[in-house]
Design a protein around this motif. Structure first.
Motif, PDB file in Angstrom:
ATOM      1  N   UNK A  89       0.811  -1.231   0.000  1.00 53.14           N
ATOM      2  CA  UNK A  89       0.000   0.000   0.000  1.00 53.14           C
ATOM      3  C   UNK A  89       0.838   1.272   0.000  1.00 53.14           C
ATOM      4  N   UNK A  90       2.037   1.214   0.587  1.00 52.94           N
ATOM      5  CA  UNK A  90       2.892   2.415   0.588  1.00 52.94           C
ATOM      6  C   UNK A  90       3.320   2.726  -0.847  1.00 52.94           C
ATOM      7  N   UNK A  91       3.716   1.684  -1.575  1.00 53.73           N
ATOM      8  CA  UNK A  91       4.124   1.873  -2.981  1.00 53.73           C
ATOM      9  C   UNK A  91       2.962   2.431  -3.801  1.00 53.73           C
ATOM     10  N   UNK A  92       1.779   1.905  -3.538  1.00 54.35           N
ATOM     11  CA  UNK A  92       0.597   2.353  -4.286  1.00 54.35           C
ATOM     12  C   UNK A  92       0.305   3.819  -3.963  1.00 54.35           C
TER      13      UNK A  92
ATOM     14  N   UNK B 223      -3.299  -6.764   2.150  1.00 52.90           N
ATOM     15  CA  UNK B 223      -2.696  -5.540   1.587  1.00 52.90           C
ATOM     16  C   UNK B 223      -2.321  -5.713   0.119  1.00 52.90           C
ATOM     17  N   UNK B 224      -1.896  -6.915  -0.246  1.00 52.10           N
ATOM     18  CA  UNK B 224      -1.521  -7.189  -1.642  1.00 52.10           C
ATOM     19  C   UNK B 224      -2.727  -6.960  -2.561  1.00 52.10           C
ATOM     20  N   UNK B 225      -3.866  -7.541  -2.183  1.00 48.94           N
ATOM     21  CA  UNK B 225      -5.049  -7.479  -3.037  1.00 48.94           C
ATOM     22  C   UNK B 225      -5.617  -6.066  -3.117  1.00 48.94           C
ATOM     23  N   UNK B 226      -5.615  -5.395  -1.990  1.00 48.04           N
ATOM     24  CA  UNK B 226      -6.101  -4.017  -1.956  1.00 48.04           C
ATOM     25  C   UNK B 226      -5.215  -3.117  -2.831  1.00 48.04           C
ATOM     26  N   UNK B 227      -3.903  -3.302  -2.703  1.00 48.41           N
ATOM     27  CA  UNK B 227      -2.962  -2.462  -3.454  1.00 48.41           C
ATOM     28  C   UNK B 227      -3.099  -2.695  -4.958  1.00 48.41           C
ATOM     29  N   UNK B 228      -3.195  -3.953  -5.355  1.00 46.24           N
ATOM     30  CA  UNK B 228      -3.303  -4.227  -6.795  1.00 46.24           C
ATOM     31  C   UNK B 228      -4.618  -3.709  -7.361  1.00 46.24           C
ATOM     32  N   UNK B 229      -5.672  -3.849  -6.579  1.00 38.66           N
ATOM     33  CA  UNK B 229      -6.967  -3.375  -7.059  1.00 38.66           C
ATOM     34  C   UNK B 229      -6.966  -1.859  -7.264  1.00 38.66           C
ATOM     35  N   UNK B 230      -6.480  -1.134  -6.248  1.00 37.55           N
ATOM     36  CA  UNK B 230      -6.471   0.337  -6.362  1.00 37.55           C
ATOM     37  C   UNK B 230      -5.539   0.790  -7.481  1.00 37.55           C
ATOM     38  N   UNK B 231      -4.363   0.171  -7.559  1.00 41.19           N
ATOM     39  CA  UNK B 231      -3.403   0.558  -8.603  1.00 41.19           C
ATOM     40  C   UNK B 231      -4.014   0.317  -9.985  1.00 41.19           C
ATOM     41  N   UNK B 232      -4.804  -0.738 -10.089  1.00 37.32           N
ATOM     42  CA  UNK B 232      -5.417  -1.062 -11.374  1.00 37.32           C
ATOM     43  C   UNK B 232      -6.517  -0.069 -11.742  1.00 37.32           C
TER      44      UNK B 232
END
Ligand SMILES: Cc1ncc(C[n+]2csc(CCOP(=O)(O)OP(=O)(O)O)c2C)c(N)n1
Length: 327
Positions: free
Chosen positions: A128-131, A159-168
């Protein structure tokens, strides 16, 4: 490294620099291991020996302004993004000249000057920090791309799934690099994940997912370069799964009872990222065995100098005890 490196074997100097960086990472960590065993470094350590190609390959296609974020196993990424091994060694030895003035240790170093947003002891917390950093780049039009390194275990965190979803959904300029080193502590990835490849998780978020040989530095460079270019064009994130292997235990106290010595020997003998690249450069007549022997010697000297710098540095003073403390 200031500028983007093209993933071709034609540029001798650039290829030698990549080999040099991988060798620095390995020698640095071998030295760290010895210092732990000798009691000169406290706490614990997480070594990335055997995983050098993904760190160096990925960082070599980044510009200085681009950011990376790493994990508890972050020495390689830090060196590859341009951090100083003297100051890193000083941090590990708890000296005032270290990146956190000797109070952070290996899992908490960062260097914003080279675009290193920090290591992290909490599995998955870098995602999430990277995102967020990628969101800032997009909203403020800052033009940097963020590369987020994490392990296979981290992909089972929310956190992995949340980050990928938002980044997408926001088309953020971030490249997610999962270093699948086959284990999360003592848990084999095969027992922890019910799909064959982590890269296929990208499908759930509508982004590209690439499975690569993480011990082949050229493959890493080419794949990350493509993902970085896509991110820079505003087309969003990519998930890259780099298959690799950590040669050492999870941390200092790990007796590695969950895997066989034969398996370890297989990876060391056949899939050593440094030997693979060195042999490629020899076949291409870019270097000779003698050149490599010289490189190994030179790198040992660089690491010895880092240790000397650290040993000669003062401990943090009592006066500084409450500086840089947030609570
Ligand atoms: C949220 C959280 N859960 C558990 C831990 C304990 N822990 C530290 S490292 C680790 C394994 C991580 O495995 P992986 O993400 O595959 O990275 P690797 O160690 O293989 O590089 C675990 C479970 C932690 N630090 N943080």
């Amino acid at each position: 490294m200031e500028k983007t490196v093209k993933s071709t074997l034609s540029n001798k100097e650039e290829m030698l620099e990549l080999l040099h960086q991988m060798q620095v990472i390995r020698t640095f960590e071998e030295q760290v291991e010895k210092l732990f065993q000798a009691g000169e470094i406290g706490g614990t350590m997480h070594l990335c020996i055997g995983q050098e190609a993904s760190a160096v390959g990925a960082c070599s296609v980044l510009e200085r302004k681009d950011k990376i974020i790493t994990t508890h196993r972050g020495h390689g990424h830090s060196i590859a993004k341009g951090m100083d091994i003297g100051r890193m060694m000083a941090e590990l030895l708890g000296r005032a000249t270290g990146y956190c003035h000797g109070k952070g240790g290996s899992m908490h170093i960062a260097d914003l000057d080279v675009g290193h947003l920090g290591a992290n002891g909490i599995v998955g917390a870098g995602l999430p920090i990277a995102t967020g950093a990628a969101l800032a780049s997009k909203m403020k039009d800052l033009g940097y791309v963020v590369v987020c390194f994490f392990g296979d275990g981290a992909t089972n965190e929310g956190a992995f799934h949340e980050a990928l979803n938002l980044a997408s959904i926001w088309d953020l300029p971030v490249v997610f690099i999962c270093e699948n080193n086959q284990y999360g502590m003592s848990g084999s990835v095969k027992e922890m994940i019910n799909i064959e490849h982590i890269a296929t998780r990208a499908t759930s978020y509508g982004i590209p997912g690439k499975l690569i040989d993480g011990n082949d530095i050229i493959q890493v460079m080419e794949t990350v370069q493509e993902a970085v270019e896509r991110a820079r064009r505003g087309e969003g994130p990519t998930l890259i799964e780099a298959e690799t292997y950590r040669w050492r235990g999870h941390s200092r106290s790990d007796a590695r009872k969950y895997r066989t010595r034969e398996e370890e020997a297989f990876w060391r003998k056949n899939r050593d990222p440094i030997a693979l690249f060195k042999n490629k450069l020899i076949v291409e007549e870019i270097i000779t065995e003698e050149d490599f022997a010289q490189l190994v010697e030179q790198v040992q000297k660089e690491v010895n100098d880092a240790v000397e710098f650290a040993r000669n540095s003062p401990m943090p003073s009592i006066d500084s005890l409450e500086n840089d403390v947030y609570a």
